[in-house]
Scaffold this motif. Structure first.
Motif, PDB file in Angstrom:
ATOM      1  N   UNK A 100       0.851  -1.189   0.000  1.00 51.50           N
ATOM      2  CA  UNK A 100       0.000   0.000   0.000  1.00 51.50           C
ATOM      3  C   UNK A 100       0.881   1.230   0.000  1.00 51.50           C
ATOM      4  N   UNK A 101       0.632   2.148  -0.908  1.00 51.07           N
ATOM      5  CA  UNK A 101       1.365   3.418  -0.999  1.00 51.07           C
ATOM      6  C   UNK A 101       0.635   4.396  -0.078  1.00 51.07           C
ATOM      7  N   UNK A 102       1.116   4.522   1.156  1.00 50.28           N
ATOM      8  CA  UNK A 102       0.476   5.361   2.180  1.00 50.28           C
ATOM      9  C   UNK A 102       1.175   6.710   2.285  1.00 50.28           C
ATOM     10  N   UNK A 103       0.371   7.745   2.560  1.00 52.83           N
ATOM     11  CA  UNK A 103       0.906   9.105   2.651  1.00 52.83           C
ATOM     12  C   UNK A 103      -0.025   9.950   3.524  1.00 52.83           C
ATOM     13  N   UNK A 104       0.552  10.891   4.260  1.00 54.93           N
ATOM     14  CA  UNK A 104      -0.227  11.766   5.142  1.00 54.93           C
ATOM     15  C   UNK A 104      -0.602  13.058   4.422  1.00 54.93           C
ATOM     16  N   UNK A 105      -1.839  13.527   4.635  1.00 50.08           N
ATOM     17  CA  UNK A 105      -2.262  14.768   3.979  1.00 50.08           C
ATOM     18  C   UNK A 105      -1.639  15.990   4.648  1.00 50.08           C
ATOM     19  N   UNK A 106      -1.649  17.126   3.960  1.00 51.44           N
ATOM     20  CA  UNK A 106      -1.117  18.349   4.561  1.00 51.44           C
ATOM     21  C   UNK A 106      -2.013  18.811   5.714  1.00 51.44           C
ATOM     22  N   UNK A 107      -1.445  19.589   6.637  1.00 56.23           N
ATOM     23  CA  UNK A 107      -2.201  20.082   7.787  1.00 56.23           C
ATOM     24  C   UNK A 107      -3.199  21.167   7.402  1.00 56.23           C
ATOM     25  N   UNK A 108      -2.895  21.893   6.361  1.00 51.31           N
ATOM     26  CA  UNK A 108      -3.793  22.946   5.902  1.00 51.31           C
ATOM     27  C   UNK A 108      -3.964  22.823   4.391  1.00 51.31           C
ATOM     28  N   UNK A 109      -5.000  23.454   3.873  1.00 50.13           N
ATOM     29  CA  UNK A 109      -5.248  23.382   2.431  1.00 50.13           C
ATOM     30  C   UNK A 109      -4.079  23.965   1.653  1.00 50.13           C
ATOM     31  N   UNK A 110      -3.695  23.237   0.618  1.00 51.29           N
ATOM     32  CA  UNK A 110      -2.595  23.671  -0.242  1.00 51.29           C
ATOM     33  C   UNK A 110      -3.108  23.856  -1.666  1.00 51.29           C
ATOM     34  N   UNK A 111      -2.342  24.576  -2.450  1.00 49.71           N
ATOM     35  CA  UNK A 111      -2.717  24.841  -3.836  1.00 49.71           C
ATOM     36  C   UNK A 111      -2.475  23.621  -4.715  1.00 49.71           C
ATOM     37  N   UNK A 112      -3.264  23.548  -5.769  1.00 50.37           N
ATOM     38  CA  UNK A 112      -3.029  22.532  -6.794  1.00 50.37           C
ATOM     39  C   UNK A 112      -2.120  23.178  -7.820  1.00 50.37           C
ATOM     40  N   UNK A 113      -0.945  22.614  -8.006  1.00 54.45           N
ATOM     41  CA  UNK A 113       0.025  23.186  -8.924  1.00 54.45           C
ATOM     42  C   UNK A 113       0.332  22.160 -10.007  1.00 54.45           C
ATOM     43  N   UNK A 114       1.466  22.253 -10.623  1.00 50.91           N
ATOM     44  CA  UNK A 114       1.821  21.340 -11.710  1.00 50.91           C
ATOM     45  C   UNK A 114       1.896  19.899 -11.218  1.00 50.91           C
ATOM     46  N   UNK A 115       1.719  18.974 -12.149  1.00 49.34           N
ATOM     47  CA  UNK A 115       1.776  17.561 -11.783  1.00 49.34           C
ATOM     48  C   UNK A 115       3.132  17.206 -11.191  1.00 49.34           C
ATOM     49  N   UNK A 116       4.181  17.704 -11.785  1.00 51.40           N
ATOM     50  CA  UNK A 116       5.544  17.397 -11.324  1.00 51.40           C
ATOM     51  C   UNK A 116       5.736  17.779  -9.859  1.00 51.40           C
ATOM     52  N   UNK A 117       5.129  18.888  -9.423  1.00 52.98           N
ATOM     53  CA  UNK A 117       5.294  19.338  -8.040  1.00 52.98           C
ATOM     54  C   UNK A 117       4.452  18.524  -7.061  1.00 52.98           C
ATOM     55  N   UNK A 118       3.540  17.696  -7.576  1.00 49.88           N
ATOM     56  CA  UNK A 118       2.693  16.862  -6.712  1.00 49.88           C
ATOM     57  C   UNK A 118       3.111  15.393  -6.718  1.00 49.88           C
ATOM     58  N   UNK A 119       4.176  15.051  -7.448  1.00 50.34           N
ATOM     59  CA  UNK A 119       4.651  13.670  -7.495  1.00 50.34           C
ATOM     60  C   UNK A 119       5.509  13.360  -6.272  1.00 50.34           C
ATOM     61  N   UNK A 120       5.289  12.169  -5.708  1.00 56.85           N
ATOM     62  CA  UNK A 120       6.036  11.703  -4.541  1.00 56.85           C
ATOM     63  C   UNK A 120       6.626  10.334  -4.882  1.00 56.85           C
ATOM     64  N   UNK A 121       7.911  10.153  -4.602  1.00 55.08           N
ATOM     65  CA  UNK A 121       8.576   8.877  -4.871  1.00 55.08           C
ATOM     66  C   UNK A 121       9.035   8.247  -3.564  1.00 55.08           C
TER      67      UNK A 121
END
Length: 150
Positions: A100-121
């Motif tokens: 399972x690829x698990x990840x924690x959400x941000x504490x506050x609302x963040x902007x939706x930006x480019x796809x590259x800036x939202x990729x996590x490895x």
């Protein structure tokens, strides 16, 4: 004469290497390229409070001497997601290891930006002992999954 015989032997040896490259004897071919897969349902209740990543973009299994490294890239809906990890589930009877690829959400609302800036490895090392009964590895997110098999 000896030089010609040596040259011919070297050429034949080098030509034979091409066949070994694509064979199942080569440990780098044990897990192929990842491909889209069906999500695997596990009966256990997850103890992890993190969410699954929205989309699994890519997954690779790289052989190392002590086992394999599973590397996956996921896409989050916004920026600021953190504490990403591949969480291993028990191996099924069919030899499928689900991560399972698990990840924690941000504490506050963040902007939706480019796809590259939202990729996590993320990456996870699996030892040869853990891989003994594994026929395929599935990395799953909230909306999709990717798999690589032997």
């Amino acid at each position: 004469m000896i030089r010609k015989a040596t040259a011919v032997c070297l050429l034949l040896t080098l030509a034979a290497c091409g066949g070994l490259r694509d064979s199942r004897l080569n440990p780098f071919n044990w897990f192929g390229r990842s491909e889209p897969a069906e999500k695997v349902v596990i009966d256990e209740k997850p103890q992890d409070r993190r969410e699954r990543v929205q989309t699994v973009l890519d997954m690779k299994v790289e052989q190392v001497s002590s086992g394999a490294i599973v590397r996956a890239t996921g896409l989050t809906p916004t920026q600021g997601w953190w504490e990403a990890e591949l969480v291993a589930q028990p191996v099924t009877q069919d030899g499928v290891l689900v991560l399972d690829f698990r990840i924690s959400p941000p504490f506050e609302d963040k902007a939706v930006n480019t796809q590259r800036s939202r990729e996590v490895t993320v990456a996870l090392h699996l030892s040869n002992i853990k891989l003994a009964n594994v026929r395929s590895i599935v990395v799953q997110g909230a909306n999709d999954a990717r798999s690589a098999g032997r």
